[in-house]
Design a protein around this motif. Structure first.
Motif, mmCIF file in Angstrom:
data_model
loop_
_atom_site.group_PDB
_atom_site.id
_atom_site.type_symbol
_atom_site.label_atom_id
_atom_site.label_comp_id
_atom_site.label_asym_id
_atom_site.label_seq_id
_atom_site.Cartn_x
_atom_site.Cartn_y
_atom_site.Cartn_z
ATOM 1 N N THR A 84 -10.233 1.773 5.036
ATOM 2 C CA THR A 84 -10.576 1.188 5.477
ATOM 3 C C THR A 84 -10.594 -0.556 4.628
ATOM 4 O O THR A 84 -10.696 -1.510 5.564
ATOM 5 N N TYR A 85 -11.106 -0.043 3.960
ATOM 6 C CA TYR A 85 -11.221 -0.564 2.859
ATOM 7 C C TYR A 85 -9.768 -2.309 2.838
ATOM 8 O O TYR A 85 -10.246 -3.138 2.624
ATOM 9 N N VAL A 86 -8.750 -1.234 2.534
ATOM 10 C CA VAL A 86 -8.105 -2.231 2.635
ATOM 11 C C VAL A 86 -7.531 -3.253 3.984
ATOM 12 O O VAL A 86 -6.818 -3.764 3.211
ATOM 13 N N THR A 87 -7.226 -2.102 4.905
ATOM 14 C CA THR A 87 -7.133 -3.082 6.095
ATOM 15 C C THR A 87 -8.101 -4.176 6.097
ATOM 16 O O THR A 87 -7.471 -5.237 6.663
ATOM 17 N N ALA A 88 -9.595 -3.528 6.255
ATOM 18 C CA ALA A 88 -10.007 -5.371 6.273
ATOM 19 C C ALA A 88 -10.010 -6.140 5.940
ATOM 20 O O ALA A 88 -10.333 -7.030 6.468
ATOM 21 N N ILE A 89 -10.455 -5.662 4.366
ATOM 22 C CA ILE A 89 -10.006 -6.985 3.336
ATOM 23 C C ILE A 89 -8.600 -7.600 2.872
ATOM 24 O O ILE A 89 -8.142 -8.308 3.249
ATOM 25 N N CYS A 90 -8.084 -6.651 2.303
ATOM 26 C CA CYS A 90 -5.937 -7.104 1.910
ATOM 27 C C CYS A 90 -5.744 -7.464 3.032
ATOM 28 O O CYS A 90 -4.582 -7.999 3.449
ATOM 29 N N GLY A 91 -5.571 -6.394 4.525
ATOM 30 C CA GLY A 91 -5.270 -6.635 4.636
ATOM 31 C C GLY A 91 -4.435 -7.851 6.378
ATOM 32 O O GLY A 91 -4.092 -8.192 6.808
ATOM 33 N N GLU A 92 -5.886 -8.628 6.236
ATOM 34 C CA GLU A 92 -5.605 -10.106 6.713
ATOM 35 C C GLU A 92 -4.651 -10.973 5.745
ATOM 36 O O GLU A 92 -4.327 -12.014 6.587
ATOM 37 N N CYS A 93 -3.937 -10.824 5.314
ATOM 38 C CA CYS A 93 -3.315 -11.623 3.966
ATOM 39 C C CYS A 93 -1.718 -11.399 3.890
ATOM 40 O O CYS A 93 -0.775 -10.951 4.181
ATOM 41 N N HIS A 94 -2.148 -9.365 3.727
ATOM 42 C CA HIS A 94 -1.142 -8.438 3.415
ATOM 43 C C HIS A 94 -0.567 -7.273 4.086
ATOM 44 O O HIS A 94 -1.540 -6.823 4.851
ATOM 45 N N ALA A 95 0.380 -7.386 4.122
ATOM 46 C CA ALA A 95 1.032 -5.612 5.027
ATOM 47 C C ALA A 95 0.812 -4.541 3.889
ATOM 48 O O ALA A 95 2.016 -4.772 2.918
ATOM 49 N N VAL A 96 -0.209 -3.819 4.435
ATOM 50 C CA VAL A 96 -0.558 -3.144 3.704
ATOM 51 C C VAL A 96 0.033 -1.146 4.391
ATOM 52 O O VAL A 96 -0.696 -0.551 3.486
ATOM 53 N N ARG A 97 0.579 -1.618 4.907
ATOM 54 C CA ARG A 97 0.995 -0.134 5.917
ATOM 55 C C ARG A 97 2.724 -0.599 5.867
ATOM 56 O O ARG A 97 3.219 -2.053 5.985
ATOM 57 N N PRO A 98 2.934 0.515 5.756
ATOM 58 C CA PRO A 98 4.946 1.091 5.348
ATOM 59 C C PRO A 98 5.248 0.267 6.723
ATOM 60 O O PRO A 98 4.572 0.099 7.727
ATOM 61 N N ASN A 99 6.312 -0.412 6.910
ATOM 62 C CA ASN A 99 7.277 -1.602 8.019
ATOM 63 C C ASN A 99 6.664 -2.374 8.601
ATOM 64 O O ASN A 99 5.859 -2.169 9.651
ATOM 65 N N SER A 100 5.745 -2.892 7.233
ATOM 66 C CA SER A 100 4.967 -3.681 8.619
ATOM 67 C C SER A 100 5.065 -5.368 7.872
ATOM 68 O O SER A 100 5.642 -5.136 6.227
ATOM 69 N N VAL A 101 4.709 -6.068 8.629
ATOM 70 C CA VAL A 101 5.310 -7.597 7.915
ATOM 71 C C VAL A 101 3.841 -8.227 7.583
ATOM 72 O O VAL A 101 2.539 -8.316 8.818
ATOM 73 N N SER A 102 3.617 -9.140 6.839
ATOM 74 C CA SER A 102 2.354 -9.671 5.761
ATOM 75 C C SER A 102 1.756 -11.068 6.587
ATOM 76 O O SER A 102 2.785 -11.497 7.064
ATOM 77 N N PRO A 103 0.519 -10.627 7.507
ATOM 78 C CA PRO A 103 0.085 -11.434 8.590
ATOM 79 C C PRO A 103 0.240 -12.729 8.030
ATOM 80 O O PRO A 103 0.468 -14.403 8.137
ATOM 81 N N ASN A 104 0.033 -13.132 6.404
ATOM 82 C CA ASN A 104 0.349 -14.236 5.372
ATOM 83 C C ASN A 104 2.044 -14.259 4.587
ATOM 84 O O ASN A 104 1.697 -13.348 4.174
ATOM 85 N N PRO A 105 2.832 -14.939 4.997
ATOM 86 C CA PRO A 105 4.008 -15.140 4.616
ATOM 87 C C PRO A 105 4.044 -14.829 3.066
ATOM 88 O O PRO A 105 4.837 -14.732 2.213
ATOM 89 N N GLN A 106 3.096 -15.929 2.398
ATOM 90 C CA GLN A 106 3.199 -16.052 0.875
ATOM 91 C C GLN A 106 2.756 -14.536 0.453
ATOM 92 O O GLN A 106 2.020 -14.095 -0.706
ATOM 93 N N ALA A 107 2.104 -13.839 0.861
ATOM 94 C CA ALA A 107 1.575 -12.256 0.729
ATOM 95 C C ALA A 107 2.623 -11.220 0.583
ATOM 96 O O ALA A 107 2.556 -11.348 1.533
ATOM 97 N N PRO A 108 2.810 -11.100 -0.262
ATOM 98 C CA PRO A 108 3.816 -9.676 -0.444
ATOM 99 C C PRO A 108 3.210 -8.787 0.402
ATOM 100 O O PRO A 108 1.864 -7.772 -0.293
ATOM 101 N N ASN A 109 4.397 -7.833 0.192
ATOM 102 C CA ASN A 109 4.330 -6.667 1.514
ATOM 103 C C ASN A 109 4.366 -5.842 0.048
ATOM 104 O O ASN A 109 4.427 -5.125 -0.688
ATOM 105 N N TRP A 110 2.365 -4.664 0.625
ATOM 106 C CA TRP A 110 2.539 -3.857 -0.628
ATOM 107 C C TRP A 110 3.688 -2.936 -0.986
ATOM 108 O O TRP A 110 3.691 -2.086 -2.536
#
Length: 124
Positions: free
Chosen positions: A41-67
């Motif tokens: 949940t921590y990863v989704t709630a905090i980091c997921g605001e900008c990054h794609a933290v799940r496989p096969n997803s796109v980062s909400p912030n285009p400058q934030a790389p996919n994990w």
């Protein structure tokens, strides 16, 4: 040189992450990603605001790389990621994170689950 590349890769993974604002770590509970893997949940709630933290997803912030891309960077290990996350002076200026040891462990453990032997970096 390999250590520097791993640190750079890890720094890119966390560009623009934010804290909870209260300085307290979020709970370590998990959600389930579309592919069935547990996403803390921590990863989704905090980091997921900008990054794609799940496989096969796109980062909400285009400058934030996919994990997934970061996790599969050459030379990145759990140890190099923990070292990077433990020193806030490593973070790019765009980031505003203040991670406690528990946060670091959650992030590092989850990111290592994203490494695969058959990884191929997607274009774009």
């Amino acid at each position: 040189m390999k250590h520097a590349a791993a640190i750079l890769a890890a720094s890119l993974a966390l560009v623009a992450c934010q804290t909870t604002g209260a300085g307290e770590p979020a709970p370590a509970a998990s959600a389930v990603a579309a592919d069935g893997s547990a996403v803390p949940t921590y990863v989704t709630a905090i980091c997921g605001e900008c990054h794609a933290v799940r496989p096969n997803s796109v980062s909400p912030n285009p400058q934030a790389p996919n994990w997934v891309d970061i996790a599969n960077s050459p030379g990145l290990t759990r140890e190099t990621l923990v070292v990077f996350l433990s020193d806030a002076h490593n973070y790019p200026m765009q980031m505003d994170v203040d991670l406690v040891d528990e946060d670091i462990e959650i992030i590092a453990d989850y990111m290592m689950t994203l490494q695969t032997d058959d990884y191929v970096r997607r274009p774009g």
